[in-house]
Design an enzyme around this catalytic site. Structure first.
Site, PDB file in Angstrom:
ATOM      1  N   ASP A 175     -12.148  47.669 -31.165  1.00  0.00           N
ATOM      2  CA  ASP A 175     -11.059  47.330 -32.082  1.00  0.00           C
ATOM      3  C   ASP A 175     -11.621  47.284 -33.498  1.00  0.00           C
ATOM      4  OD1 ASP A 175      -8.044  46.202 -31.588  1.00  0.00           O
ATOM      5  OD2 ASP A 175      -8.875  45.430 -33.467  1.00  0.00           O
TER       6      ASP A 175
ATOM      7  N   ASN B  48     -13.475  51.902 -35.839  1.00  0.00           N
ATOM      8  CA  ASN B  48     -12.223  52.652 -35.871  1.00  0.00           C
ATOM      9  C   ASN B  48     -12.121  53.471 -34.591  1.00  0.00           C
ATOM     10  OD1 ASN B  48     -10.576  55.147 -36.351  1.00  0.00           O
ATOM     11  ND2 ASN B  48     -10.202  54.161 -38.324  1.00  0.00           N
TER      12      ASN B  48
ATOM     13  N   ASP C 187      -4.019  51.324 -25.955  1.00  0.00           N
ATOM     14  CA  ASP C 187      -2.843  50.494 -26.262  1.00  0.00           C
ATOM     15  C   ASP C 187      -2.783  50.270 -27.776  1.00  0.00           C
ATOM     16  OD1 ASP C 187      -0.602  48.887 -25.998  1.00  0.00           O
ATOM     17  OD2 ASP C 187      -1.770  47.076 -25.598  1.00  0.00           O
TER      18      ASP C 187
ATOM     19  N   CYS D  78       4.164  51.756 -28.388  1.00  0.00           N
ATOM     20  CA  CYS D  78       5.205  50.776 -28.709  1.00  0.00           C
ATOM     21  C   CYS D  78       6.026  51.219 -29.917  1.00  0.00           C
ATOM     22  CB  CYS D  78       4.595  49.401 -28.950  1.00  0.00           C
ATOM     23  SG  CYS D  78       3.439  49.344 -30.334  1.00  0.00           S
TER      24      CYS D  78
ATOM     25  N   ARG E  50      -0.351  44.969 -17.548  1.00  0.00           N
ATOM     26  CA  ARG E  50      -1.744  44.522 -17.403  1.00  0.00           C
ATOM     27  C   ARG E  50      -2.054  44.224 -15.937  1.00  0.00           C
ATOM     28  NH1 ARG E  50      -1.140  42.535 -23.114  1.00  0.00           N
ATOM     29  NH2 ARG E  50       0.221  40.810 -22.486  1.00  0.00           N
TER      30      ARG E  50
END
Length: 390
Positions: free
Chosen positions: A245, A273, A294, A334, A207
């Site tokens: 989000d 979405n 992310d 991730c 970040r």
């Protein structure tokens, strides 16, 4: 007397490299009288002592090794291990907001401990580790001295171990929504209801790293969660950030975080979405200087890996189509089942399909409070990439 596990010879090569998991199919013989979660001794096919760990016949991961030494696994063992974890974090300068215990990477498989200011959140994700939960909480109180400890044991992976999904206090109750400081900014953290342990500590260096790329830029962020990248972009001088989000609760905190840092005037939040919006806006030829992606992990098992690859390619393809020449794609994964080389190939294929030329500017993984053990693939999970779109 501890139970006894005897390995098949063909399993020994993989385990010799240092991986702590022993799968059901790698065991020649199980001689265990105690119930699931018991500590067992592991022997090679030639009957030589291999290590000691906890056993669960309900799991495909039958044994998770805690030690390769012939040493007792008791309260003192866990106190020593957790003290080693804390001493390492202090040495590298991670004591305020950090991961204190990173499971297999810290030789405590199935245990996650995160620290947010004065409070700690723990996850005991395997049956053998869950049996030591009270000891672990006591050790943390003794060694780290937090103001409070909360357990977030509502992760579905516990069901594979035959464990219930629970969450609650392992100390005197305390407010579970509070502020932390990261890179000079303040953020609300909800450890009771947020994703995982409430906040993604592993992206704090990344970040910070976006600052030169977002200055004076119009930015789109998809999967913004509680707005940490959004606020960092605004603080670094982005002219405007549109943040998307699907979670109304996450966006509520994101708006609060923007207001908390005096950045709300340059941030817009949209509940939607991200896949749908990226597809729609790419078709409409909407343009941005920078797009930040992310997303949460797209695959929890190897069976989902292909769908994860497809998902990563789709969102990055849409994003690349929306970036003005000279702008930047800031993208992350991730999913530990998608290794770094595969992730980079996905981005290259997405660029090719989008007919955009790119060049890598920066590639990071997770920070040092989330150390990587090369022979344990699951410890190397975070990929963070910045490319310039020419």
């Amino acid at each position: 007397m501890a139970g006894k596990i005897i390995l098949k010879k063909e399993a020994e090569k993989r385990l010799r490299s240092g991986h702590p998991w022993i799968f059901a199919g790698e065991i020649a013989s199980e001689q265990v009288q105690e119930g699931p979660g018991a500590v067992v001794d592991v022997f090679s096919s030639a009957q030589k002592f291999w290590g000691r760990g906890y056993w669960n016949p309900q799991s495909q991961i039958r044994v998770r090794l805690l030690t390769r030494k012939d040493e007792p696994v008791n309260e003192d063992f866990f106190f020593r291990r957790i003290e080693q974890c804390w001493n390492y974090r202090k040495r590298i300068g991670y004591t305020e907001n950090c991961r204190v215990v990173f499971a297999e990477a810290d030789q405590l498989p199935g245990l996650i401990v995160d620290k947010f200011g004065d409070y700690m959140v723990i996850q005991t994700l395997s049956l053998g580790m869950d049996r030591w939960k009270a000891t672990i909480a006591e050790a943390l109180q003794h060694i780290v001295h937090p103001a409070g400890i909360y357990e977030r044991n509502d992760a579905p992976v516990r069901e594979l171990e035959g464990l219930p999904l629970v969450k609650g206090f392992l100390s005197a109750p305390f407010p579970t929504t509070f502020q932390i400081e990261e890179n000079g900014l303040k953020f609300w953290v909800d450890i009771a209801n947020g994703q995982k342990t409430g906040y993604f500590l592993d992206q704090h260096l990344n970040r910070q790293a976006i600052a030169p790329f977002v200055q004076d830029a119009e930015v789109l962020e998809a999967f913004c969660y509680t707005g940490s990248f959004t606020c960092h972009a605004a603080a670094a001088g982005a002219t405007h950030i549109t943040a998307i989000d699907a979670s109304a609760e996450a966006l509520r905190l994101a708006r609060e975080n923007a207001r908390l840092n005096g950045l709300a005037s340059r941030c817009s939040f949209l509940e939607a979405n991200a896949f749908d919006i990226l597809k729609q806006w790419a078709a409409e030829k909407r343009k941005f200087d920078v797009v930040i992606l992310d997303p949460p992990a797209f695959a929890k098992s190897r069976q989902q890996m292909q769908s994860a690859i497809t998902g990563y390619k789709e969102i990055n393809l849409r994003a690349l189509k929306m970036i003005r020449p000279g702008g930047f794609l800031i993208t992350s994964s991730c999913t530990n089942l998608v290794p770094a080389d595969v992730f980079l190939q996905i981005i290259q294929q997405a660029a090719s399909d989008a007919r955009r030329q790119i060049r890598q500017v920066l590639f990071h993984t997770q920070p040092p409070d989330h150390p990587i053990v090369w022979t344990i693939e699951s410890t190397a999970y975070l990929k963070f990439l910045i490319v310039q779109v020419l």
